[in-house]
Design a protein around this motif. Sequence first.
Motif, PDB file in Angstrom:
ATOM      1  N   SER A 113      19.131   4.803  -1.144  1.00 27.69           N
ATOM      2  CA  SER A 113      18.685   3.442  -0.838  1.00 27.69           C
ATOM      3  C   SER A 113      17.205   3.413  -0.509  1.00 27.69           C
ATOM      4  CB  SER A 113      19.481   2.902   0.356  1.00 27.69           C
ATOM      5  OG  SER A 113      19.261   3.730   1.487  1.00 27.69           O
ATOM      6  N   TYR A 114      16.547   4.570  -0.508  1.00 21.88           N
ATOM      7  CA  TYR A 114      15.168   4.621  -0.033  1.00 21.88           C
ATOM      8  C   TYR A 114      14.124   4.896  -1.114  1.00 21.88           C
ATOM      9  CZ  TYR A 114      16.627   9.496   0.159  1.00 21.88           C
ATOM     10  OH  TYR A 114      17.148  10.715  -0.145  1.00 21.88           O
ATOM     11  N   VAL A 115      14.503   5.066  -2.376  1.00 23.50           N
ATOM     12  CA  VAL A 115      13.519   5.188  -3.450  1.00 23.50           C
ATOM     13  C   VAL A 115      13.364   3.811  -4.078  1.00 23.50           C
ATOM     14  CG1 VAL A 115      12.918   6.274  -5.642  1.00 23.50           C
ATOM     15  CG2 VAL A 115      14.094   7.605  -3.879  1.00 23.50           C
ATOM     16  N   VAL A 116      12.138   3.277  -4.001  1.00 23.41           N
ATOM     17  CA  VAL A 116      11.910   1.900  -4.451  1.00 23.41           C
ATOM     18  C   VAL A 116      11.273   1.795  -5.829  1.00 23.41           C
ATOM     19  CG1 VAL A 116      11.810   0.917  -2.139  1.00 23.41           C
ATOM     20  CG2 VAL A 116       9.722   1.801  -3.185  1.00 23.41           C
ATOM     21  N   GLY A 117      10.847   2.912  -6.394  1.00 26.06           N
ATOM     22  CA  GLY A 117      10.256   2.825  -7.716  1.00 26.06           C
ATOM     23  C   GLY A 117       9.631   4.122  -8.166  1.00 26.06           C
ATOM     24  N   ALA A 118       9.195   4.122  -9.424  1.00 31.01           N
ATOM     25  CA  ALA A 118       8.550   5.290 -10.019  1.00 31.01           C
ATOM     26  C   ALA A 118       7.638   4.830 -11.140  1.00 31.01           C
ATOM     27  CB  ALA A 118       9.593   6.264 -10.557  1.00 31.01           C
ATOM     28  N   ILE A 119       6.559   5.559 -11.307  1.00 33.51           N
ATOM     29  CA  ILE A 119       5.648   5.306 -12.418  1.00 33.51           C
ATOM     30  C   ILE A 119       5.882   6.407 -13.442  1.00 33.51           C
ATOM     31  CG2 ILE A 119       3.229   5.214 -13.136  1.00 33.51           C
ATOM     32  CD1 ILE A 119       2.545   4.129 -10.370  1.00 33.51           C
ATOM     33  N   ALA A 120       6.007   6.003 -14.695  1.00 32.98           N
ATOM     34  CA  ALA A 120       6.179   6.982 -15.770  1.00 32.98           C
ATOM     35  C   ALA A 120       4.903   7.798 -15.911  1.00 32.98           C
ATOM     36  CB  ALA A 120       6.495   6.267 -17.077  1.00 32.98           C
TER      37      ALA A 120
ATOM     38  N   TYR B 281       9.581   8.610   8.858  1.00 35.02           N
ATOM     39  CA  TYR B 281       8.558   7.569   8.845  1.00 35.02           C
ATOM     40  C   TYR B 281       9.129   6.155   8.732  1.00 35.02           C
ATOM     41  CZ  TYR B 281       5.292  11.409   8.345  1.00 35.02           C
ATOM     42  OH  TYR B 281       4.578  12.551   8.554  1.00 35.02           O
ATOM     43  N   GLY B 282      10.406   6.041   8.385  1.00 36.48           N
ATOM     44  CA  GLY B 282      11.016   4.726   8.255  1.00 36.48           C
ATOM     45  C   GLY B 282      10.446   3.920   7.104  1.00 36.48           C
ATOM     46  N   LYS B 283      10.025   4.619   6.051  1.00 36.02           N
ATOM     47  CA  LYS B 283       9.408   3.949   4.904  1.00 36.02           C
ATOM     48  C   LYS B 283      10.064   4.448   3.619  1.00 36.02           C
ATOM     49  CE  LYS B 283       5.138   3.623   7.453  1.00 36.02           C
ATOM     50  NZ  LYS B 283       3.704   3.776   7.489  1.00 36.02           N
ATOM     51  N   PRO B 284      10.198   3.561   2.634  1.00 33.83           N
ATOM     52  CA  PRO B 284      10.790   3.991   1.368  1.00 33.83           C
ATOM     53  C   PRO B 284       9.838   4.883   0.573  1.00 33.83           C
ATOM     54  CG  PRO B 284      10.077   1.718   1.233  1.00 33.83           C
ATOM     55  CD  PRO B 284       9.863   2.141   2.650  1.00 33.83           C
ATOM     56  N   VAL B 285      10.383   5.557  -0.417  1.00 34.26           N
ATOM     57  CA  VAL B 285       9.630   6.487  -1.261  1.00 34.26           C
ATOM     58  C   VAL B 285       9.334   5.826  -2.601  1.00 34.26           C
ATOM     59  CG1 VAL B 285       9.740   8.726  -2.446  1.00 34.26           C
ATOM     60  CG2 VAL B 285      10.688   8.483  -0.136  1.00 34.26           C
ATOM     61  N   PHE B 286       8.112   6.048  -3.097  1.00 33.40           N
ATOM     62  CA  PHE B 286       7.673   5.540  -4.392  1.00 33.40           C
ATOM     63  C   PHE B 286       7.027   6.696  -5.144  1.00 33.40           C
ATOM     64  CE2 PHE B 286       4.312   3.633  -7.057  1.00 33.40           C
ATOM     65  CZ  PHE B 286       5.080   2.775  -7.819  1.00 33.40           C
TER      66      PHE B 286
ATOM     67  N   LEU C  77       0.846  -1.194   0.000  1.00 32.84           N
ATOM     68  CA  LEU C  77       0.000   0.000   0.000  1.00 32.84           C
ATOM     69  C   LEU C  77       0.881   1.243   0.000  1.00 32.84           C
ATOM     70  CD1 LEU C  77      -2.813  -0.786   2.606  1.00 32.84           C
ATOM     71  CD2 LEU C  77      -3.040  -0.613   0.136  1.00 32.84           C
ATOM     72  N   THR C  78       0.530   2.182  -0.873  1.00 36.73           N
ATOM     73  CA  THR C  78       1.228   3.455  -0.920  1.00 36.73           C
ATOM     74  C   THR C  78       0.224   4.564  -1.150  1.00 36.73           C
ATOM     75  OG1 THR C  78       3.099   4.662  -1.898  1.00 36.73           O
ATOM     76  CG2 THR C  78       1.758   3.337  -3.398  1.00 36.73           C
ATOM     77  N   THR C  79       0.657   5.799  -1.062  1.00 31.85           N
ATOM     78  CA  THR C  79      -0.211   6.948  -1.259  1.00 31.85           C
ATOM     79  C   THR C  79       0.109   7.623  -2.584  1.00 31.85           C
ATOM     80  OG1 THR C  79       1.391   8.310  -0.049  1.00 31.85           O
ATOM     81  CG2 THR C  79      -0.444   7.403   1.207  1.00 31.85           C
TER      82      THR C  79
ATOM     83  N   GLY D  98       4.202   7.382  -1.037  1.00 35.15           N
ATOM     84  CA  GLY D  98       4.006   7.702  -2.451  1.00 35.15           C
ATOM     85  C   GLY D  98       3.883   9.191  -2.664  1.00 35.15           C
ATOM     86  N   ASP D  99       4.402   9.666  -3.784  1.00 32.88           N
ATOM     87  CA  ASP D  99       4.288  11.085  -4.095  1.00 32.88           C
ATOM     88  C   ASP D  99       4.386  11.322  -5.594  1.00 32.88           C
ATOM     89  OD1 ASP D  99       3.920  13.768  -3.534  1.00 32.88           O
ATOM     90  OD2 ASP D  99       6.017  14.158  -3.085  1.00 32.88           O
ATOM     91  N   THR D 100       3.763  12.408  -6.035  1.00 33.56           N
ATOM     92  CA  THR D 100       3.915  12.912  -7.395  1.00 33.56           C
ATOM     93  C   THR D 100       5.001  13.977  -7.338  1.00 33.56           C
ATOM     94  OG1 THR D 100       1.602  12.531  -7.955  1.00 33.56           O
ATOM     95  CG2 THR D 100       2.764  14.196  -9.231  1.00 33.56           C
ATOM     96  N   TRP D 101       5.979  13.886  -8.239  1.00 29.94           N
ATOM     97  CA  TRP D 101       7.090  14.837  -8.205  1.00 29.94           C
ATOM     98  C   TRP D 101       7.441  15.288  -9.611  1.00 29.94           C
ATOM     99  CZ3 TRP D 101      12.944  13.734  -7.485  1.00 29.94           C
ATOM    100  CH2 TRP D 101      13.607  14.909  -7.111  1.00 29.94           C
ATOM    101  N   TYR D 102       7.453  16.605  -9.813  1.00 27.96           N
ATOM    102  CA  TYR D 102       7.935  17.230 -11.034  1.00 27.96           C
ATOM    103  C   TYR D 102       9.233  17.935 -10.668  1.00 27.96           C
ATOM    104  CZ  TYR D 102       3.717  16.349 -13.750  1.00 27.96           C
ATOM    105  OH  TYR D 102       2.714  15.742 -14.446  1.00 27.96           O
ATOM    106  N   PRO D 103      10.360  17.242 -10.744  1.00 27.36           N
ATOM    107  CA  PRO D 103      11.625  17.789 -10.240  1.00 27.36           C
ATOM    108  C   PRO D 103      12.260  18.816 -11.174  1.00 27.36           C
ATOM    109  CG  PRO D 103      12.007  15.677 -11.256  1.00 27.36           C
ATOM    110  CD  PRO D 103      10.525  15.905 -11.310  1.00 27.36           C
TER     111      PRO D 103
END
Length: 194
Positions: free
Chosen positions: A154-161, A92-97, A47-49, A70-75
């Motif tokens: 080490s904490y970014v686990v993925g990204a959606i195009a 939060y001790g959780k990876p970023v997606f 589960l992610t946000t 989870g986050d939307t990012w336009y870097p």
Amino acid sequence: QGIDIDVLDTDLYDYFDFQDDAQEAYFSYVLENDILPTVASGFSGTLTTEELSTDGDFTWYQAAEIDWLGDTWYPTTAENLATIYGPLNTQYGKPVFFTNLGVFSIDGASTIGETLSPSSNKLDPDQSDDTYTLDTQEQADVYEAVFRDIADTSYVVGAIAPDYSFFTQYDKLSNIRDKVAGLVWQRWAELFAN
């Protein structure tokens, strides 16, 4: 069944007109204590946000049911991934997606980031106020820089195009279809394979 990741729509400002902090805190409490446990009880995947909010009234990221932030990012190339997301990972001790990792296909994309709305007429060649020049190479260069930055964490686990649109009027948006950026995404896809 057959779903590995569930992205919960937490882009709440699209649905609610929060008038005060108490309203935000109440909704966060309901989400954290009623909705998330219910969803998690019938779902065995991750589960992610969809969106992260740094508003202190939204506390659901601490819920045990949320696996990834989870986050939307336009870097932009000036932003530092570690400065933005490193502290959240630590807190939060959780990876970023990244539920949408977007970079516009325009000249100046490396500095625009989230300051321009994806729905802006300034990006639509069918509108008279289309003021941006298409630049697919700059889009690819920004994605390359961002993926290099991600590779150092080490904490970014993925990204959606971002969207994969067929419509030509979206050429200046963040879609990667038939663009150099699509090749950058393909090359870096292995980054998240493990």
